[in-house]
Scaffold this active site. Structure first.
Site, PDB file in Angstrom:
ATOM      1  CB  CYS B  88      34.985  33.856  25.384  1.00  0.00           C
ATOM      2  SG  CYS B  88      36.331  34.172  26.540  1.00  0.00           S
ATOM      3  CB  CYS B 213      42.908  44.494  25.854  1.00  0.00           C
ATOM      4  SG  CYS B 213      44.637  44.174  25.483  1.00  0.00           S
ATOM      5  CE  LYS B 340      39.382  48.830  23.324  1.00  0.00           C
ATOM      6  NZ  LYS B 340      39.040  49.029  24.736  1.00  0.00           N
ATOM      7  CG  HIS B 344      34.487  39.406  26.991  1.00  0.00           C
ATOM      8  ND1 HIS B 344      33.398  38.604  26.729  1.00  0.00           N
ATOM      9  CD2 HIS B 344      35.577  38.636  26.753  1.00  0.00           C
ATOM     10  CE1 HIS B 344      33.819  37.397  26.353  1.00  0.00           C
ATOM     11  NE2 HIS B 344      35.135  37.387  26.371  1.00  0.00           N
TER      12      HIS B 344
END
Lengths: 485, 400
Positions: B88, B213, B340, B344
């Site tokens: 990531c 998440c 958040k 992402h």
């Protein structure tokens, strides 16, 4: 002297309440209603014949030196591989040296006793003890009587000439192609014939012939035996045969129907191991195995039994118990209902066999490294030491973690990752004396997992590859048995 | 010690696509969208770009391997294009490639672009992928939320924090990010949430619920970098330069040696120290104006504030509850909504973070604009707490 030198047992922790089976099936099989008493052992989703066999063998061997074992024989009619030696997987999981002989004994419910006779014969002439393991997890149709009768379980006996705890007095076998049931090699389930015929023409005719044979060989009478072991799912058959042949009424050994169910090829030996837990020196035990004939083995318990190291045994395995009342879960674990698994389960789990072979000691034996330069234990074994203050190269020797106590350092209960039994628990497991890795947990309950909790590694199925009929095994952390338990 | 990257490379322009579920867009659409904004901001033409780096982590879905997809999408003039992937933190890797290329003098103007097209899997969350032939045989089966969730168990145990109190504190982290995200038109999730909503959300991996998440999004972000001198020659007056660009990669210590306690990121602490040294920052809590950290999960953000030495050890809960990291707090964090809420798209995230810091430093952040920011820190993490790559970057005004 030749005989049993140690025993061990394993019964899956999950016990399906028979009540839940008969209630769920009462609409279609009301005749089962009276059978809804007690419970049957059921494999967790990641347990099978081999994982149970490994656990029984570990219980049997304890920390005993593996070098004294010259062979491993595995008896079962439910081995996962038709052509890949299953006993060889057990040997690898036990981290046995390669110089060992292994064999699968199968194709009959009698494989347990026939295999034991063969193992005793090999040990009598061989170069060391034979580890004999019997394990079964028979599949049954939903709502069939076998679903209520059968249970999953495994047993292991070490057989040899020294430190014998139960001496073989003699054995006799009778072979008759009496087909009370059969399972074709391409079928999942048994096909059975009428119970009354099995009872009257099968057990009542064949068992006495085997008993007569072993009594003649040993020069003993029925009354000389303290224990009469005959697994039979038909009610009262064992007791009435014992009585007819002349065994004392209290010699008939409890078949564990109430707490476990009939464990197939393992069952006669499992009952035997259960008896060994309480048998006293001088007592004689008759072990009978029925299936296309009958095997009879006569044993006498020796003084050495008092010196046998403590072990879980059958009682310990039975005590490690969790009641399962969800019949739907049993169906799902056994593939009797097609569950929605979600797209995450579509991941291809092909196993590269060459990679598995290269890393077999790590993957099947849970062997990591011990750095000879700094003494740090580590998993996996690596070429450069993991200790930040060492980093020595090519210094590591084998270090097995399977029997090292460990505890939970971190964990989570994951509802996202596919597992047959969500949530999937996992976390960092720290081994006493050093070494750690992120491990899946098994046999844990939601809400009961804690940081610092003592754990024990267990050999389990990691993933199934349904596309290719393969399953891969690895080690998972399960709650350690309570102290003194 | 090396002299470092401080003030040697300037950001000539940046762009960022709208993040979200871009059902009707391919990776090409996302790349071009970010690039067009970036190119206009830089005030140059494609022919002036001399080298490019493409970050994409999960190339299986749509983007494809190698540098070719970027070169084709932008019709780059047969220049060197390199695809990078570091979990990531891939976006930060692309930036590192471009910045180092300029700093080395090998080229004058370089492009870093990150993109991820995730919403073609058929289900929510990250795509399920093989971890490699051998790893798949022994690594625990686990998910991203499940691996990061373990921070909570370890953090509670280490600091003697009641798990319920920790759950409430990390919930506050998400409440704050949703509040920030609501003010960002490019953010994937723009709804405000209450503490109760976060606390009551369905469990994903204990103790992380749905609102703990981050969003899994499609998106792209990019930067064009050059030397301060060339930037000036191209007419730029208000220069934002790279102050620090650090990366620390786990070497197996955390996952294999007893020296790690599971409650923090070893890599983040190492990368942060190096970045502060490179940028000349002595007291990060005072000197860092803004932070965009890798809040893949709420608990990650909480422990990261300590790993970056912005909160004292064991003090992040207090800072979170005190609102220190809120938009109006002492050190606004995730002012753009963070992973958040901004979302992402893996390969784009590191560059998206830089994009927000860049806007803030230039006073272009609209309703999210903070007052007189000086140093913006980005923290871009890939992997899992026990094994990861961690980038810490700092940007600021040239010469400051």
């Amino acid at each position: 002297m030749i005989g049993i030198t140690a025993y061990g047992a394993y019964i899956p922790r999950l016990r399906l309440a028979r009540k839940s089976i008969v209630e769920a099936n009462s609409w279609s099989a009301p005749e089962l209603r009276s059978q809804g008493k007690g419970e049957r052992a059921m494999c967790n989703w990641d347990e099978d014949t081999l994982t149970m066999a490994v656990e029984a063998a570990r219980d049997c061997l304890g920390d005993r030196d593996r070098a004294g074992i010259s062979a491993i024989h595995l008896a079962s009619t439910t081995v996962p591989f038709a052509d890949r030696q299953n006993a060889g997987i057990v040997a690898a999981a036990l981290a046995m040296p390669e110089d060992i002989s292994t064999m699968d004994v199968t194709s009959s419910q009698r494989a347990g006793t026939t295999g034991l006779i063969a193992a005793l014969g090999l040990a009598a002439h061989g170069n060391g003890d034979v580890l004999f393991v019997a394990s079964d997890s028979r599949q049954t149709r939903a709502g069939g009587i076998q679903e209520l009768q059968y249970g999953d379980g495994a047993v292991a006996l070490a057989v040899g000439r020294e430190n014998v705890i139960a001496r073989l007095l003699g054995s006799h076998s009778v072979t008759v192609d009496f087909v009370d049931h059969y399972r074709a090699s391409d079928r999942e389930f048994d096909y059975t014939w009428e119970e009354r015929w099995i009872r009257d023409e099968g057990y009542a005719r064949i068992v006495p012939q085997a008993v007569k044979g072993v009594l003649a060989r040993t020069g003993l009478a029925a009354a000389d035996f303290r224990y009469f072991i005959l697994p039979c799912v038909l009610p009262k058959v064992a007791a009435s045969l014992a009585k007819k042949i002349g065994f004392a009424e209290d010699a008939v050994v409890d078949p564990l129907h109430a707490s476990c169910g009939e464990t197939g090829t393992a069952h006669a030996i499992l009952m035997f191991a259960h008896v060994l837990e309480r048998a006293k020196p001088g007592e004689r035990i008759l072990v009978l195995g029925f299936g296309q004939g009958c095997d009879a083995l006569a044993f006498e318990v020796t003084e050495a039994i008092a010196g046998l190291a403590p072990r879980a045994g059958v009682s310990g395995a039975l005590a490690r118990r969790k009641e399962e009342t969800n019949y739907s879960k049993f169906l799902a674990f056994n593939g009797l209902v097609e569950k929605e698994k979600g797209k995450r389960a579509e991941l291809d789990n092909q196993t590269a066999l060459s990679t598995l072979y290269r890393n077999r000691e790590m993957l099947l034996g849970l062997i990591g490294g011990l750095c000879t330069a700094c003494g740090t234990r580590q998993f996996p074994k690596s070429l450069v030491c993991v200790n930040p203050n060492c980093r020595a190269r090519r210094t590591q020797v084998d270090c097995r973690f399977a029997d090292t106590p460990c505890s939970i350092m971190t964990f989570s209960a994951d509802y996202l990752t596919y597992t047959a039994d969500p949530p999937l628990h996992y976390g960092m497991v720290q081994f006493d004396g050093g070494g750690r890795f992120l491990a899946n947990f098994t046999d844990v309950d939601v809400g009961a997992v804690k940081v610092g909790q003592p754990m024990r590694m267990m050999f389990r199925v990691k993933d199934f590859d349904d596309n290719r009929g393969f399953r891969r095994y690895f080690w998972k952390a399960a709650p350690a048995p309570a102290q003194g338990g | 010690m090396a002299s470092g990257i401080r003030d040697r490379v300037a950001i000539l322009g940046m762009g960022c696509s709208k993040f979200g579920e871009r059902w009707n867009d391919d990776a090409e659409d996302l790349m071009v969208e970010a690039y067009e904004e970036c190119l206009a901001d830089a005030g140059i033409g494609t022919e002036q770009i001399q080298a490019a780096w493409l970050a994409t982590a999960i190339e299986d879905f749509h983007v494809g391997k190698s540098g070719v997809p970027l070169s084709v999408a932008l019709r780059l003039p047969f220049i060197p294009v390199t695809r990078v992937e570091n979990f990531c933190a891939s976006g930060s890797e692309a930036l590192r490639g471009a910045v180092y290329a300029v700093a080395s003098g090998a080229c004058d103007i370089a492009l870093a672009l990150g993109v991820e097209k995730l919403k073609d899997t058929g289900y929510g969350g990250l795509p399920q992928r093989s971890r490699g032939v051998l790893n798949s045989m022994w690594w625990a089966n686990y998910s991203a939320p499940g691996s990061f969730a373990q921070l909570a168990a370890a953090y509670s145990a280490k600091h003697g924090v009641d798990p319920g109190d920790l759950k409430r504190a990390i919930a506050q982290v998400s409440v704050k990010s949703h509040d920030n995200g609501s003010r960002n038109p490019k953010a994937h999730l723009r709804n405000k949430v209450t503490l109760d909503q976060v606390m009551q959300a369905p469990m994903v991996a204990s103790p992380l619920g749905l609102y703990d998440c981050c969003g899994v999004s499609d998106g792209s972000a990019c930067a064009i970098v050059t030397t301060p001198e060339i930037a000036r020659s191209l007419g730029k007056t208000d220069l934002v330069t790279v102050k620090a660009l650090q990366l620390a990669v786990s070497n197996g210590t955390e996952s294999g040696h007893s020296s790690w306690d599971g409650s923090h990121f070893m890599t983040a602490r190492i990368a942060a120290k190096r970045a502060y040294a490179e940028a000349g920052i002595k007291d990060p809590r005072k000197e860092i104006s803004l932070a965009e950290v890798h809040d893949c999960f709420s608990v990650t953000e909480l422990v990261t504030m300590e790993d970056l030495f912005l909160s004292p050890e064991g003090g992040a809960i207090k800072d979170v509850l005190d609102g220190f990291y809120n938009a109006d707090g002492g050190l606004p964090c995730q002012i753009d909504g963070g992973l958040k809420c901004f979302g992402h798209p893996i390969g784009a995230s590191g560059l998206r973070m830089i994009y927000e810091m860049y806007l803030q430093l230039l006073g272009r952040a609209g309703p999210r604009q903070t007052k007189d920011p000086r140093f913006g820190l980005t923290h871009n993490l890939g992997g899992a707490p026990h094994q990861n790559v961690c980038s810490v970057a700092i940007i600021g005004r040239y010469g400051e």
